[in-house]
Design an enzyme around this catalytic site. Structure first.
Site, PDB file in Angstrom:
ATOM      1  N   TYR A   1       0.801  -1.228   0.000  1.00  0.00           N
ATOM      2  CA  TYR A   1       0.000   0.000   0.000  1.00  0.00           C
ATOM      3  C   TYR A   1       0.836   1.282   0.000  1.00  0.00           C
ATOM      4  CZ  TYR A   1      -3.689  -3.306   1.017  1.00  0.00           C
ATOM      5  OH  TYR A   1      -4.556  -4.360   0.931  1.00  0.00           O
TER       6      TYR A   1
ATOM      7  N   PRO B   1     -11.325   0.228  -3.153  1.00  0.00           N
ATOM      8  CA  PRO B   1     -12.584  -0.303  -3.658  1.00  0.00           C
ATOM      9  C   PRO B   1     -13.754   0.648  -3.391  1.00  0.00           C
ATOM     10  CG  PRO B   1     -11.499  -1.836  -2.126  1.00  0.00           C
ATOM     11  CD  PRO B   1     -10.861  -0.481  -1.956  1.00  0.00           C
TER      12      PRO B   1
ATOM     13  N   HIS C   1      -7.705   1.464   1.070  1.00  0.00           N
ATOM     14  CA  HIS C   1      -7.509   0.082   1.476  1.00  0.00           C
ATOM     15  C   HIS C   1      -6.419  -0.150   2.520  1.00  0.00           C
ATOM     16  CE1 HIS C   1      -7.853  -4.147   1.101  1.00  0.00           C
ATOM     17  NE2 HIS C   1      -8.224  -4.207  -0.147  1.00  0.00           N
TER      18      HIS C   1
ATOM     19  N   LYS D   1     -25.683 -19.424  -2.717  1.00  0.00           N
ATOM     20  CA  LYS D   1     -24.945 -20.377  -1.863  1.00  0.00           C
ATOM     21  C   LYS D   1     -25.765 -21.626  -1.546  1.00  0.00           C
ATOM     22  CE  LYS D   1     -23.854 -17.669   1.667  1.00  0.00           C
ATOM     23  NZ  LYS D   1     -23.269 -17.284   2.957  1.00  0.00           N
TER      24      LYS D   1
ATOM     25  N   LYS E   1     -23.225 -30.261  -1.600  1.00  0.00           N
ATOM     26  CA  LYS E   1     -22.140 -30.585  -0.658  1.00  0.00           C
ATOM     27  C   LYS E   1     -20.792 -30.056  -1.152  1.00  0.00           C
ATOM     28  CE  LYS E   1     -24.360 -34.477   1.591  1.00  0.00           C
ATOM     29  NZ  LYS E   1     -25.682 -34.130   1.079  1.00  0.00           N
TER      30      LYS E   1
ATOM     31  N   PRO F   1     -19.287 -23.111  -1.351  1.00  0.00           N
ATOM     32  CA  PRO F   1     -19.722 -22.066  -2.292  1.00  0.00           C
ATOM     33  C   PRO F   1     -18.562 -21.215  -2.812  1.00  0.00           C
ATOM     34  CG  PRO F   1     -21.200 -22.151  -0.398  1.00  0.00           C
ATOM     35  CD  PRO F   1     -20.065 -23.085  -0.098  1.00  0.00           C
ATOM     36  N   ASP F   2     -17.635 -20.878  -1.924  1.00  0.00           N
ATOM     37  CA  ASP F   2     -16.545 -20.013  -2.382  1.00  0.00           C
ATOM     38  C   ASP F   2     -15.685 -20.731  -3.425  1.00  0.00           C
ATOM     39  OD1 ASP F   2     -15.097 -17.400  -1.995  1.00  0.00           O
ATOM     40  OD2 ASP F   2     -13.467 -18.845  -1.705  1.00  0.00           O
TER      41      ASP F   2
ATOM     42  N   SER G   1      -8.193 -13.326  -2.112  1.00  0.00           N
ATOM     43  CA  SER G   1      -7.734 -12.995  -0.752  1.00  0.00           C
ATOM     44  C   SER G   1      -8.318 -13.980   0.244  1.00  0.00           C
ATOM     45  CB  SER G   1      -8.212 -11.619  -0.306  1.00  0.00           C
ATOM     46  OG  SER G   1      -8.307 -10.738  -1.358  1.00  0.00           O
TER      47      SER G   1
ATOM     48  N   THR H   1      -3.962 -10.697   4.914  1.00  0.00           N
ATOM     49  CA  THR H   1      -4.408 -11.689   3.920  1.00  0.00           C
ATOM     50  C   THR H   1      -3.252 -12.567   3.439  1.00  0.00           C
ATOM     51  OG1 THR H   1      -3.969 -10.131   2.141  1.00  0.00           O
ATOM     52  CG2 THR H   1      -6.240 -10.259   2.940  1.00  0.00           C
TER      53      THR H   1
ATOM     54  N   SER I   1     -12.039 -11.347  -4.904  1.00  0.00           N
ATOM     55  CA  SER I   1     -12.196 -11.248  -3.472  1.00  0.00           C
ATOM     56  C   SER I   1     -13.657 -11.468  -3.117  1.00  0.00           C
ATOM     57  CB  SER I   1     -11.770  -9.841  -3.064  1.00  0.00           C
ATOM     58  OG  SER I   1     -11.590  -9.798  -1.706  1.00  0.00           O
ATOM     59  N   GLN I   2     -13.863 -12.309  -2.121  1.00  0.00           N
ATOM     60  CA  GLN I   2     -15.234 -12.447  -1.628  1.00  0.00           C
ATOM     61  C   GLN I   2     -15.433 -11.388  -0.550  1.00  0.00           C
ATOM     62  OE1 GLN I   2     -17.836 -15.073   1.357  1.00  0.00           O
ATOM     63  NE2 GLN I   2     -16.795 -16.369  -0.130  1.00  0.00           N
TER      64      GLN I   2
HETATM   65  N1  COA Z   1     -21.037 -28.636   1.883  1.00  0.00           N
HETATM   66  C1  COA Z   1     -21.996 -27.846   2.393  1.00  0.00           C
HETATM   67  N2  COA Z   1     -21.740 -26.590   2.882  1.00  0.00           N
HETATM   68  C2  COA Z   1     -20.468 -26.148   2.830  1.00  0.00           C
HETATM   69  C3  COA Z   1     -19.431 -26.913   2.274  1.00  0.00           C
HETATM   70  C4  COA Z   1     -19.757 -28.221   1.791  1.00  0.00           C
HETATM   71  N3  COA Z   1     -18.831 -29.022   1.267  1.00  0.00           N
HETATM   72  N4  COA Z   1     -18.287 -26.211   2.357  1.00  0.00           N
HETATM   73  C5  COA Z   1     -18.590 -25.029   2.928  1.00  0.00           C
HETATM   74  N5  COA Z   1     -19.902 -24.981   3.219  1.00  0.00           N
HETATM   75  C6  COA Z   1     -20.639 -23.902   3.885  1.00  0.00           C
HETATM   76  C7  COA Z   1     -19.866 -23.361   5.062  1.00  0.00           C
HETATM   77  O1  COA Z   1     -20.125 -24.101   6.220  1.00  0.00           O
HETATM   78  C8  COA Z   1     -20.374 -21.939   5.147  1.00  0.00           C
HETATM   79  O2  COA Z   1     -21.645 -21.973   5.776  1.00  0.00           O
HETATM   80  P1  COA Z   1     -22.364 -20.654   6.383  1.00  0.00           P
HETATM   81  O3  COA Z   1     -22.932 -19.893   5.210  1.00  0.00           O
HETATM   82  O4  COA Z   1     -23.416 -21.210   7.239  1.00  0.00           O
HETATM   83  O5  COA Z   1     -21.293 -19.903   7.099  1.00  0.00           O
HETATM   84  C9  COA Z   1     -20.607 -21.563   3.703  1.00  0.00           C
HETATM   85  O6  COA Z   1     -20.755 -22.810   2.999  1.00  0.00           O
HETATM   86  C10 COA Z   1     -19.501 -20.756   3.078  1.00  0.00           C
HETATM   87  O7  COA Z   1     -18.277 -21.469   3.136  1.00  0.00           O
HETATM   88  P2  COA Z   1     -17.200 -21.379   1.965  1.00  0.00           P
HETATM   89  O8  COA Z   1     -17.869 -20.898   0.734  1.00  0.00           O
HETATM   90  O9  COA Z   1     -16.474 -22.661   1.870  1.00  0.00           O
HETATM   91  O10 COA Z   1     -16.136 -20.357   2.432  1.00  0.00           O
HETATM   92  P3  COA Z   1     -16.167 -19.008   3.254  1.00  0.00           P
HETATM   93  O11 COA Z   1     -17.452 -18.291   3.189  1.00  0.00           O
HETATM   94  O12 COA Z   1     -15.656 -19.379   4.575  1.00  0.00           O
HETATM   95  O13 COA Z   1     -15.115 -18.115   2.480  1.00  0.00           O
HETATM   96  C11 COA Z   1     -12.909 -17.254   2.219  1.00  0.00           C
HETATM   97  C12 COA Z   1     -13.791 -18.494   2.219  1.00  0.00           C
HETATM   98  C13 COA Z   1     -11.511 -17.633   1.830  1.00  0.00           C
HETATM   99  C14 COA Z   1     -13.448 -16.240   1.206  1.00  0.00           C
HETATM  100  C15 COA Z   1     -12.966 -16.616   3.642  1.00  0.00           C
HETATM  101  O14 COA Z   1     -12.493 -17.519   4.589  1.00  0.00           O
HETATM  102  C16 COA Z   1     -12.140 -15.374   3.753  1.00  0.00           C
HETATM  103  O15 COA Z   1     -10.947 -15.395   3.992  1.00  0.00           O
HETATM  104  N6  COA Z   1     -12.816 -14.199   3.609  1.00  0.00           N
HETATM  105  C17 COA Z   1     -12.170 -12.925   3.673  1.00  0.00           C
HETATM  106  C18 COA Z   1     -11.676 -12.550   2.321  1.00  0.00           C
HETATM  107  C19 COA Z   1     -11.153 -11.132   2.346  1.00  0.00           C
HETATM  108  O16 COA Z   1     -10.265 -10.803   3.085  1.00  0.00           O
HETATM  109  N7  COA Z   1     -11.770 -10.295   1.507  1.00  0.00           N
HETATM  110  C20 COA Z   1     -11.518  -8.900   1.500  1.00  0.00           C
HETATM  111  C21 COA Z   1     -10.293  -8.516   0.790  1.00  0.00           C
HETATM  112  S1  COA Z   1     -10.289  -6.771   0.578  1.00  0.00           S
END
Ligand code: COA
Length: 647
Positions: free
Chosen positions: A130, A143, A364, A440, A447, A450-451, A475, A486, A575-576
């Protein structure tokens, strides 16, 4: 004393831990109570602790330095999709010689650094990612976050919403200051909450070669209207906070005092290349009036931009509104729209447009998107609840116009900044949309994560469009560690490319497609889990490189090798940023021939904000969006086909 007790309890320091003693805590009274000697700083100056990260207030674990051999093995896997056989064997040789040669020394120096710093990466990351980055923060770093649309019928609607936004901000800040924001968890791990303390009162100050951050606590905001900048106190002379109607009245006065737009709005300078802005800043602060006005902006809690209308409701559909709003929150639509009605150095500037665009732009460097998204949901909920303010000041203070001494030199700097911002704005192609076929919930029923699923959809979309692997940055938060920010998830993998090829191959059976999809998703999830724990490739390799630079050691050839260059040229920057409301974050691509994709996955839809540079002939944002939608559809169809055939 009771305040300290509260901090300690709130952060759930329940057990005696020798690590806490080593970290400087003292046992006071009952065994369960630990106090940090400088806890008073924490209370007195909310920003002290976070600004210095001198403290491990939450007693979180420290960011590990991964084992060199583990990182290099992982690295070789991630470079494979980007190299032909000859290049790959060259890179493999280089990696082996690095591992047994200069890598060893660098690793040991890095491990010593990690012993001396609470977080070996934090300061380096802040500076390299940064503060030393010289491109404008606009488009390249800051952003935008678009809130759900509003329909304002008149000035009163706009100002009422703006007043509510400010009250929500004050309520939220009170929660932060009172340590009442619930500690976020990742599984069983509490996350570092220090970023929340850096949202308000923070400002980036330009400097030649490196900027700095200034942290302040204050009771006023900066309001910008028609490019004029105001100081607006939110507490009256009697020390009582203004209520909604009073804030609205003050904002009305601001508007009255700035009925005509000025073409000498100084805020545009903050959109410049950082060295250019630093030079201008140094010229400006030679004058006392300028110095005072700049300091006033820097110390305020946040900026409120009361924007001019942009014909939001003449847009043919939601998609067009989303693109318009994204542009307004990223760059203000250029100098002829609201681009001069900004102070891009401020960590948060709230945007309330005359015809209903609302959102924010955030600088940021002090924080990631997630705390800002949590703040967004808080504001939206607060406004919907339509709470009445409990206090009313008997003596509100009048808004004050901040003045700047203008001369030809400053005018020329402003004109140049306008030209440059317009170029930036014209060059950013945006395609933001709500994918509403599923969200999602459907993916969870399969199973699958989603990410990881959405990431693989992006991989598939890029491959389908460009027929080549796209190096892909996602990220992952490393906030389970003290001062964590991150790590990069390298989403492009051998498995993701295999998946894209299988999906595109007309000869592949649904079973083969689903197997390839599962392999790709599992590979991504596996990398994600490691990245969240600080065991990615990118931060470790960065740490080794910076160790070389700091110790006068020649930067190893590994860093100029095709494997490194191609795998780190992130053509898909993603990025999510999840929020509950129907909003989304948006930003520009990381590289000239790349795409950005920020996404907000919700239960039954996903908001995507994609972008690319218009000047680049390789990329096309609208084609990328179509490819992404097609990929999401294909994945859904093949999964459903499988489910139905099982019935
Ligand atoms: N079957 C059914 N459900 C599942 C699954 C599976 N195999 N795998 C995951 N899920 C569920 C999880 O339990 C979670 O449930 P919830 O909605 O009840 O919480 C949901 O699906 C989402 O999980 P998932 O998509 O795997 O990941 P996440 O939401 O934890 O996201 C990252 C992953 C990496 C994006 C997150 O951990 C992260 O780091 N976020 C921050 C990113 C960031 O810094 N962004 C800003 C940058 S400026």
């Amino acid at each position: 004393m009771s305040n300290y007790l509260y901090v300690v309890k709130k952060l759930n320091f329940s057990k005696f831990d020798s690590k806490m003693l080593r970290a400087g805590y003292k046992v006071c009274g009952p065994k369960s109570l630990f106090l940090k000697p400088y806890a008073s700083s924490f209370e007195l100056s909310a920003h002290y602790v976070s600004a210095n990260t001198a403290a491990n207030v939450q007693n979180l674990p420290r960011l590990p330095v991964p084992k060199l051999s583990d990182t290099l093995d992982k690295y070789l896997k991630t470079v494979r999709p980007h190299l032909n056989d000859t290049e790959f064997s060259q890179t493999t040789k280089l990696v082996k010689s690095f591992e047994s040669g200069e890598g060893k020394q660098l690793q040991s120096l890095l491990e010593s650094r990690a012993e001396k710093h609470l977080n070996w990466l934090e300061e380096w990351w802040l500076n390299t990612a940064y503060l030393e980055y010289r491109d404008p923060v606009v488009v390249y770093s800051s952003p935008g976050l678009v809130f759900p649309f509003r329909k304002f019928n008149n000035q009163n609607d706009q100002l009422q919403y703006a007043a509510k936004t400010l009250l929500a901000v004050l309520e939220y800040k009170a929660l932060i200051d009172g340590n009442k924001i619930p500690v976020e968890m990742m599984g069983k791990n509490p996350l570092d909450m220090s970023q929340y303390r850096k949202i308000f009162g923070t400002c980036r100050i330009p400097g030649e070669k490196r900027d700095k951050l200034s942290y302040n606590d204050s009771k006023y905001v900066t309001v910008i209207h028609n490019n004029h900048i105001f100081h607006l106190d939110l507490w009256g002379e009697d020390g009582v906070r203004l209520n909604e109607d009073q804030i609205k009245d003050q904002l009305k006065k601001v508007m009255k005092l700035s009925e005509t737009a000025t073409d000498k709005g100084i805020g545009i300078l903050t959109s410049e290349n950082r060295d250019t802005w630093a030079k201008a800043y140094n010229i400006l602060i030679k004058d006392n009036l300028n110095r005072e006005s700049l300091a006033d902006i820097e110390k305020s809690l946040a900026v409120l931009c009361l924007d001019a209308p942009v014909d939001l409701w003449k847009c043919p559909d939601k998609n067009a509104r989303q693109n318009l709003a994204a542009a307004q929150t990223i760059h203000g639509g250029g100098s002829n729209s609201n681009g001069c009605n900004r102070w891009f150095d401020k960590t948060v500037q709230f945007i309330v447009g005359a015809d209903g665009i609302t959102g924010l732009t955030y600088e940021h460097s002090p924080a990631e998107g997630q705390p800002i998204a949590v703040l967004t949901d808080y504001i939206i909920q607060y406004i919907e609840q339509d709470k009445k303010s409990p206090t009313q000041s008997a003596r509100p203070k009048e808004p004050v116009l901040l003045k700047f001494a203008m001369n030809n030199e400053v005018s020329e700097m402003i004109n140049n900044a306008k030209t440059n911002l317009n170029r930036l704005a014209d060059n950013l192609e945006l395609n933001c949309f709500t994918y509403d076929k599923y969200g999602k919930n459907f993916i969870k029923t399969q199973k699958m994560s989603p990410d990881s699923y959405l990431q693989m959809a992006m991989q598939y979309a890029f491959y389908r469009l460009h027929q080549t692997p796209g190096a892909h940055y996602e990220s992952a938060a490393t906030r389970m560690y003290v001062g964590g920010r991150t790590e990069t998830i390298r989403s492009c993998s051998i498995e993701s490319i295999e998946f894209a090829k299988t999906m595109l191959n007309a000869q592949s059976s649904p079973k083969e497609k689903i197997q390839a999809m599962k392999n790709a998703i599992n590979a991504h999830k596996n990398y994600t889990v490691q990245a969240l724990q600080g065991y990615g490739v990118d931060r470790h390799l960065l740490g080794l490189k910076l160790t070389a630079l700091e110790n006068g050691i020649e930067v190893p050839k590994l860093y100029s090798d095709a494997g490194y260059i191609k795998s780190a040229h992130m053509r898909i920057s993603t990025s999510q940023v999840a929020c509950k409301c129907d909003g989304f974050m948006c930003y520009g691509p990381l590289v000239a021939n790349g795409y950005a994709t920020c996404y907000n996955p919700r239960d039954n839809d996903v908001n995507f904000a994609t972008s690319s540079f218009a000047s680049n002939t390789e990329t096309d944002c609208s084609k990328y969006r179509t490819a992404l939608e097609q990929s999401l559809q294909d994945m859904h169809d093949v999964l459903l086909q499988n489910t139905q055939s099982k019935l």
